[in-house]
Scaffold this motif. Sequence first.
Motif, PDB file in Angstrom:
ATOM      1  N   MET A  79      15.019 -22.075  -1.344  1.00  0.00           N
ATOM      2  CA  MET A  79      13.906 -22.948  -0.756  1.00  0.00           C
ATOM      3  C   MET A  79      12.524 -22.258  -0.585  1.00  0.00           C
ATOM      4  O   MET A  79      12.769 -21.400   0.306  1.00  0.00           O
ATOM      5  CB  MET A  79      14.531 -23.110   0.604  1.00  0.00           C
ATOM      6  CG  MET A  79      13.981 -24.388   1.392  1.00  0.00           C
ATOM      7  SD  MET A  79      14.796 -24.950   2.658  1.00  0.00           S
ATOM      8  CE  MET A  79      16.375 -25.012   2.250  1.00  0.00           C
ATOM      9  N   PRO A  80      11.789 -22.209  -1.655  1.00  0.00           N
ATOM     10  CA  PRO A  80      10.550 -21.723  -1.398  1.00  0.00           C
ATOM     11  C   PRO A  80       9.710 -22.701  -0.566  1.00  0.00           C
ATOM     12  O   PRO A  80      10.044 -23.699  -0.247  1.00  0.00           O
ATOM     13  CB  PRO A  80       9.912 -21.856  -2.983  1.00  0.00           C
ATOM     14  CG  PRO A  80      10.662 -22.994  -3.488  1.00  0.00           C
ATOM     15  CD  PRO A  80      12.066 -22.979  -2.720  1.00  0.00           C
ATOM     16  N   ILE A  81       8.222 -22.138  -0.241  1.00  0.00           N
ATOM     17  CA  ILE A  81       7.419 -22.995   0.336  1.00  0.00           C
ATOM     18  C   ILE A  81       6.183 -22.909  -0.416  1.00  0.00           C
ATOM     19  O   ILE A  81       5.206 -21.944  -0.408  1.00  0.00           O
ATOM     20  CB  ILE A  81       6.932 -22.107   1.918  1.00  0.00           C
ATOM     21  CG1 ILE A  81       8.176 -22.055   2.497  1.00  0.00           C
ATOM     22  CG2 ILE A  81       5.985 -23.115   2.423  1.00  0.00           C
ATOM     23  CD1 ILE A  81       7.945 -21.325   3.968  1.00  0.00           C
ATOM     24  N   PRO A  82       6.076 -23.959  -1.367  1.00  0.00           N
ATOM     25  CA  PRO A  82       4.970 -23.913  -2.317  1.00  0.00           C
ATOM     26  C   PRO A  82       3.926 -24.390  -1.427  1.00  0.00           C
ATOM     27  O   PRO A  82       3.567 -24.877  -0.425  1.00  0.00           O
ATOM     28  CB  PRO A  82       5.208 -25.235  -3.112  1.00  0.00           C
ATOM     29  CG  PRO A  82       6.560 -25.440  -3.032  1.00  0.00           C
ATOM     30  CD  PRO A  82       7.135 -24.997  -1.586  1.00  0.00           C
ATOM     31  N   ASP A  83       2.378 -23.974  -2.124  1.00  0.00           N
ATOM     32  CA  ASP A  83       1.319 -24.144  -1.472  1.00  0.00           C
ATOM     33  C   ASP A  83       1.088 -25.760  -1.190  1.00  0.00           C
ATOM     34  O   ASP A  83       0.508 -26.287   0.045  1.00  0.00           O
ATOM     35  CB  ASP A  83       0.118 -23.389  -2.141  1.00  0.00           C
ATOM     36  CG  ASP A  83       0.384 -21.858  -2.196  1.00  0.00           C
ATOM     37  OD1 ASP A  83       0.373 -21.527  -0.942  1.00  0.00           O
ATOM     38  OD2 ASP A  83       0.012 -21.443  -3.227  1.00  0.00           O
ATOM     39  N   GLU A 107       0.973 -23.808  -6.816  1.00  0.00           N
ATOM     40  CA  GLU A 107       0.991 -22.516  -6.203  1.00  0.00           C
ATOM     41  C   GLU A 107      -0.476 -22.111  -6.401  1.00  0.00           C
ATOM     42  O   GLU A 107      -0.889 -22.097  -7.825  1.00  0.00           O
ATOM     43  CB  GLU A 107       1.991 -21.442  -6.838  1.00  0.00           C
ATOM     44  CG  GLU A 107       3.510 -22.050  -6.769  1.00  0.00           C
ATOM     45  CD  GLU A 107       3.897 -21.748  -5.219  1.00  0.00           C
ATOM     46  OE1 GLU A 107       2.895 -21.119  -4.418  1.00  0.00           O
ATOM     47  OE2 GLU A 107       5.076 -22.010  -4.734  1.00  0.00           O
ATOM     48  N   ILE A 108      -1.109 -21.329  -5.530  1.00  0.00           N
ATOM     49  CA  ILE A 108      -2.432 -20.773  -5.452  1.00  0.00           C
ATOM     50  C   ILE A 108      -1.976 -19.054  -5.722  1.00  0.00           C
ATOM     51  O   ILE A 108      -1.231 -18.512  -4.843  1.00  0.00           O
ATOM     52  CB  ILE A 108      -3.140 -20.805  -4.266  1.00  0.00           C
ATOM     53  CG1 ILE A 108      -3.433 -22.177  -4.355  1.00  0.00           C
ATOM     54  CG2 ILE A 108      -4.558 -20.087  -4.543  1.00  0.00           C
ATOM     55  CD1 ILE A 108      -3.942 -22.819  -3.265  1.00  0.00           C
ATOM     56  N   MET A 122       8.219 -20.298 -11.119  1.00  0.00           N
ATOM     57  CA  MET A 122       7.864 -21.302 -12.435  1.00  0.00           C
ATOM     58  C   MET A 122       9.348 -21.484 -12.959  1.00  0.00           C
ATOM     59  O   MET A 122       9.647 -22.634 -13.035  1.00  0.00           O
ATOM     60  CB  MET A 122       7.215 -20.528 -13.115  1.00  0.00           C
ATOM     61  CG  MET A 122       6.768 -21.405 -14.638  1.00  0.00           C
ATOM     62  SD  MET A 122       5.990 -20.666 -15.947  1.00  0.00           S
ATOM     63  CE  MET A 122       4.169 -21.257 -15.290  1.00  0.00           C
ATOM     64  N   HIS A 123      10.050 -20.493 -13.178  1.00  0.00           N
ATOM     65  CA  HIS A 123      11.713 -20.600 -13.510  1.00  0.00           C
ATOM     66  C   HIS A 123      12.369 -21.425 -12.703  1.00  0.00           C
ATOM     67  O   HIS A 123      12.955 -22.464 -13.354  1.00  0.00           O
ATOM     68  CB  HIS A 123      12.073 -19.312 -13.732  1.00  0.00           C
ATOM     69  CG  HIS A 123      13.662 -19.313 -14.179  1.00  0.00           C
ATOM     70  ND1 HIS A 123      14.156 -19.695 -15.312  1.00  0.00           N
ATOM     71  CD2 HIS A 123      14.690 -19.199 -13.183  1.00  0.00           C
ATOM     72  CE1 HIS A 123      15.503 -19.724 -15.328  1.00  0.00           C
ATOM     73  NE2 HIS A 123      15.737 -19.253 -14.194  1.00  0.00           N
ATOM     74  N   LEU A 135      -0.716 -24.237 -11.405  1.00  0.00           N
ATOM     75  CA  LEU A 135      -1.153 -22.842 -10.842  1.00  0.00           C
ATOM     76  C   LEU A 135      -2.561 -22.533 -10.826  1.00  0.00           C
ATOM     77  O   LEU A 135      -3.336 -22.989 -11.847  1.00  0.00           O
ATOM     78  CB  LEU A 135      -0.571 -21.903 -11.984  1.00  0.00           C
ATOM     79  CG  LEU A 135       0.841 -21.219 -11.707  1.00  0.00           C
ATOM     80  CD1 LEU A 135       1.413 -20.334 -12.907  1.00  0.00           C
ATOM     81  CD2 LEU A 135       1.063 -20.476 -10.434  1.00  0.00           C
ATOM     82  N   VAL A 136      -3.076 -22.070  -9.749  1.00  0.00           N
ATOM     83  CA  VAL A 136      -4.374 -22.157  -9.397  1.00  0.00           C
ATOM     84  C   VAL A 136      -4.795 -20.532  -9.266  1.00  0.00           C
ATOM     85  O   VAL A 136      -4.324 -19.786  -8.437  1.00  0.00           O
ATOM     86  CB  VAL A 136      -4.979 -22.440  -8.311  1.00  0.00           C
ATOM     87  CG1 VAL A 136      -6.496 -22.540  -8.179  1.00  0.00           C
ATOM     88  CG2 VAL A 136      -4.590 -24.028  -8.270  1.00  0.00           C
ATOM     89  N   GLU A 137      -5.845 -19.875 -10.311  1.00  0.00           N
ATOM     90  CA  GLU A 137      -6.087 -18.414  -9.829  1.00  0.00           C
ATOM     91  C   GLU A 137      -7.109 -18.300  -8.788  1.00  0.00           C
ATOM     92  O   GLU A 137      -8.135 -19.104  -8.891  1.00  0.00           O
ATOM     93  CB  GLU A 137      -6.732 -17.914 -11.338  1.00  0.00           C
ATOM     94  CG  GLU A 137      -5.839 -17.922 -12.270  1.00  0.00           C
ATOM     95  CD  GLU A 137      -6.501 -17.431 -13.786  1.00  0.00           C
ATOM     96  OE1 GLU A 137      -7.310 -16.620 -13.736  1.00  0.00           O
ATOM     97  OE2 GLU A 137      -6.152 -17.461 -14.771  1.00  0.00           O
ATOM     98  N   GLN A 138      -6.867 -17.566  -7.845  1.00  0.00           N
ATOM     99  CA  GLN A 138      -7.701 -17.378  -6.539  1.00  0.00           C
ATOM    100  C   GLN A 138      -8.992 -16.865  -6.908  1.00  0.00           C
ATOM    101  O   GLN A 138      -9.958 -17.376  -6.637  1.00  0.00           O
ATOM    102  CB  GLN A 138      -7.154 -16.499  -5.707  1.00  0.00           C
ATOM    103  CG  GLN A 138      -6.609 -17.023  -4.360  1.00  0.00           C
ATOM    104  CD  GLN A 138      -6.133 -16.023  -3.319  1.00  0.00           C
ATOM    105  OE1 GLN A 138      -6.932 -15.634  -2.511  1.00  0.00           O
ATOM    106  NE2 GLN A 138      -4.878 -15.888  -3.597  1.00  0.00           N
ATOM    107  N   ASP A 139      -9.255 -16.015  -7.854  1.00  0.00           N
ATOM    108  CA  ASP A 139     -10.479 -15.311  -8.166  1.00  0.00           C
ATOM    109  C   ASP A 139     -11.514 -16.342  -8.727  1.00  0.00           C
ATOM    110  O   ASP A 139     -12.698 -16.207  -8.669  1.00  0.00           O
ATOM    111  CB  ASP A 139     -10.209 -13.766  -8.627  1.00  0.00           C
ATOM    112  CG  ASP A 139      -9.726 -14.099 -10.118  1.00  0.00           C
ATOM    113  OD1 ASP A 139      -8.809 -14.994 -10.387  1.00  0.00           O
ATOM    114  OD2 ASP A 139      -9.519 -12.982 -11.043  1.00  0.00           O
TER     115      ASP A 139
END
Length: 184
Positions: A79-83, A107-108, A122-123, A135-139
Amino acid sequence: MTAAVFGHGGPWTEEEYLSLDGTQERVELFDGSLYVTPAPTPRHQHISGELYVILRMAVRAAGLHVLEAVNVRLRAGRMPIPDLVITGDIDFDELVVDAGDVRLVCEIISPSNAAADKVLKMHYYAVAGIPWYLLVEQDTGTLHLYRLEGQHYIEESVTKPGQTLRISEPLVAEISPDELLPRH
């Protein structure tokens, strides 16, 4: 240290995980083990909020829902908690959203857990059958959109600052990385 913090030893059950009291850390359950990360940075939360606002009207038009930081049951004990997640109809009073109801997961990428987002999660999301992964790159705000093929994700597109991501499934939306980043 996790056992000392939460007063528990050995593998965690889903019931034990869901009964945890509030904590400042983000706590996820992976096959009986807790995965603990610090609370997200203000940059992370800004990106999440901007993405939520951008997607909100498109999600409504598609008859879907966008949710931030909810428990997603990929299978029993995982059980993950995605953004962010985009779902179909769900029970809004349940503690958990089933993976079968999730159309897109986002996911960020945080510097502290980049490997988890790019490999482990991802898997797990692919094996659970979630059709789309963003997927979002934060920088930089760069967006990586993946489409499920079998039990693996195939990169559909990479959208860098100055470009626009056009999504046609599971909703119709346009996202510009430049709109996600904080203005200085």
